[in-house]
Design a protein around this motif. Sequence first.
Motif, short mmCIF file in Angstrom:
data_model
loop_
_atom_site.label_atom_id
_atom_site.label_comp_id
_atom_site.label_asym_id
_atom_site.label_seq_id
_atom_site.Cartn_x
_atom_site.Cartn_y
_atom_site.Cartn_z
N ARG A 46 58.48 -59.29 19.23
CA ARG A 46 59.51 -58.63 18.02
C ARG A 46 61.02 -58.14 18.47
NH1 ARG A 46 56.45 -54.88 13.95
NH2 ARG A 46 55.41 -56.57 13.66
N ARG A 69 63.40 -61.41 14.99
CA ARG A 69 63.24 -62.14 15.81
C ARG A 69 61.76 -61.45 15.35
NH1 ARG A 69 62.48 -66.74 19.21
NH2 ARG A 69 62.18 -66.00 21.23
N ARG A 70 59.77 -62.07 15.31
CA ARG A 70 59.46 -62.06 15.52
C ARG A 70 58.12 -63.62 16.00
NH1 ARG A 70 54.98 -61.39 10.52
NH2 ARG A 70 53.26 -59.84 11.64
N ILE A 71 57.76 -63.53 16.51
CA ILE A 71 56.67 -64.77 16.55
C ILE A 71 55.50 -64.10 17.91
CG2 ILE A 71 58.58 -66.11 16.82
CD1 ILE A 71 58.08 -66.50 20.52
N SER A 72 54.23 -65.51 17.47
CA SER A 72 53.01 -64.81 17.90
C SER A 72 53.02 -66.50 18.71
CB SER A 72 52.17 -64.18 17.05
OG SER A 72 50.47 -64.73 17.97
N LYS A 84 49.46 -69.14 14.64
CA LYS A 84 49.89 -69.88 13.89
C LYS A 84 50.58 -69.21 12.57
CE LYS A 84 51.37 -74.63 12.25
NZ LYS A 84 50.79 -75.79 11.62
N GLU A 137 52.33 -60.94 20.17
CA GLU A 137 53.38 -61.04 19.14
C GLU A 137 54.41 -60.16 20.38
OE1 GLU A 137 55.27 -58.93 15.54
OE2 GLU A 137 53.15 -58.46 16.73
N LEU A 188 61.89 -66.90 13.80
CA LEU A 188 62.57 -67.66 14.86
C LEU A 188 63.59 -66.55 15.41
CD1 LEU A 188 62.14 -71.28 14.46
CD2 LEU A 188 60.60 -69.63 15.35
N GLN A 199 56.42 -66.75 10.88
CA GLN A 199 57.64 -66.30 12.35
C GLN A 199 58.71 -66.07 11.72
OE1 GLN A 199 55.82 -66.67 15.38
NE2 GLN A 199 53.67 -68.30 14.89
#
Length: 369
Positions: free
Chosen positions: A229, A103-106, A110, A227, A118, A116
């Motif tokens: 992660r 999982r890795r989002i910011s 965008k 971030e 989820l 990204q």
Amino acid sequence: MYVAVKGGERAIDNAHAWLAEERRGDTSVAELSLAQIREQLSLAVNRVMAEGSLYDPDLAALAIKQARGDLIEAVFLIRAYRTTLPRFGTTRPVETSRMACDRRISATFKDAPGGQVLGPTFDYTHRLLDFKLTAEADAEHQPQAQTAEPRDEHTPHILSFLDGENIIEQEPQTDAEPGDLTREPMSFPASRAVRLQSLTRGDEGFILGMAYSTQRGYARNHAFVGELRVGAVPVEMEIPELGFAIEIGEVELTECETVNQFKGSKTVPPQFTRGYGLVFGQSERKSIAMALVDRALRWEELGEDNLGAPAQDEEFVLSHADNIQATGFLEHIKLPHYVDFQSELELVRKLRREAAELAEQMAAREAAQ
């Protein structure tokens, strides 16, 4: 010990036996296996590992089972066991840029390089009870996620892309060995490394409450999640006989970096600053809360004003974050305090007698007048 209770040690032994019976519950219901706890209650396992400072999912599952699901008691068991383990050495700092991300989002970019991911999260669920889970269906009848394997390529940190514009603070590099909270008592002021250790081991609910207070205005802390992660990171250790480092395993970590506005100072131009959180397992709420509190505690380092917020008070936060210390001090008051209470009781009785005598004297004076 409850030696002063009628029955003494015999009563304690019976209490232990009753506790074991209650832990087992209805014997007509199948007993939980450690594998079931480890695999199906993984977030609870992760919390126990993080706050217990010991990465071992099997032992964390055992502690949860023994503690009847009381996670603080399970953390206590893990910490107690940890003190019996020998220390063979220290590992190299983990390189989270090498994380195999599940999982890795910011929340700030965008179209971050690498995209990204989820991953497994409650974020997009409807928070409705799923009654299908009441049916103990076979795994083959469960919906299977169509996901790719975890990312195993080099995944640079998103905030590194702000470095090119020189508008975010640089993390100071040092070869100095950080303090070890598990081997040395905490002293104030504490280094940032020790503060982060304390927050990692701290009670999730307490850290969450402190973080929430900063968002409600009790510190200058309007943050963005630069971030977040989650994934596995290799652990390496220097082997003196070999003369180089070898990989000895991997751990699952959650890392959060927050971005905060900074107005600058006499020597530093306006820029963004960082808050940081790193926790064992998938512990997103804890890592984000940790990053917010970390940033609030850095007010003096950054030359900001102290607004008198609880989350800015290092001694208050770090002295009350540890749930084992808090539990011990809180729960000890249910142990026998007969002598203490008798002295308090006699004092109150004496004060009441003196007050009654004084009232009688006052009444007698008024009657005489």
